[in-house]
Design a protein around this motif. Structure first.
Motif: not given
Length: 138
Positions: A30-49
Motif C-alpha cells: 500500500h505504501f511502497g516500502a522496500p523489502p526488509s529483513e526480520i530480525t529476532k531480538l531474544e533479549d527484547q522478546g520480539v521479531l523486529a524490522t
C-alpha cells in the motif's frame, strides 16, 4: 544554560503488531516500502524490522509471546503505535542529563538495539509516550 538532551531527528516510530509478515506486506503493497529483513531480538522478546516509509522509518515489532513487554502492550491496548524513537549523540551522556533532570529511565545504561545503542524513558516522564533514545551505529 542547563544541560539538555538535544535531539538530531526522529529516528523511527515503533508499531506493535500480531503478525510482522502481514504488517510488512501491508506497508509494501500500500505504501511502497522496500523489502526488509526480520530480525529476532531474544533479549527484547520480539521479531523486529525497520522499514523506510517516505522520509522516516517504522519499526514493526511482533512479540515472541504474550509475556514480553510488547506482548503485554498488545494485550492491554491492541496493535498500534508503541514508541517514539529520537536519535541522539552520546547516549550515555544524554541519559545522565535526563536522570539529573528527574526523568524516570527504563534503561540507565545503553543497550544494543536494532539500529544502534538504545535506552528507554518511562512514559510517565514523557506525557504517556514510551520514548526511545537511539545512538546510530558508526
Amino acid at each position: 544554560m542547563a544541560d539538555i538532551c538535544t535531539v538530531n531527528y526522529i529516528d523511527h516510530i515503533g508499531v506493535a503488531v500480531n503478525d510482522i509478515s502481514a504488517a510488512l506486506q501491508f506497508f509494501q503493497e500500500h505504501f511502497g516500502a522496500p523489502p526488509s529483513e526480520i530480525t529476532k531480538l531474544e533479549d527484547q522478546g520480539v521479531l523486529a524490522t525497520l522499514i523506510e516509509v517516505g522520509q522516516t522509518r517504522l519499526e514493526l515489532l511482533q512479540p515472541l509471546n504474550g509475556t514480553t513487554t510488547v506482548g503485554r502492550f498488545i494485550e492491554r491496548r491492541g496493535e498500534g503505535l508503541h514508541h517514539l524513537a529520537l536519535n541522539v549523540n552520546d547516549l550515555s551522556g544524554k541519559l545522565r542529563i535526563l536522570e539529573a533532570q528527574g526523568l524516570q529511565l527504563l534503561d540507565k545504561e545503553p543497550r544494543k538495539g536494532l539500529s544502534g545503542s538504545i535506552a528507554f524513558i518511562h512514559p510517565q516522564s514523557a506525557f504517556g509516550i514510551l520514548t526511545e533514545l537511539v545512538e546510530s551505529q558508526s
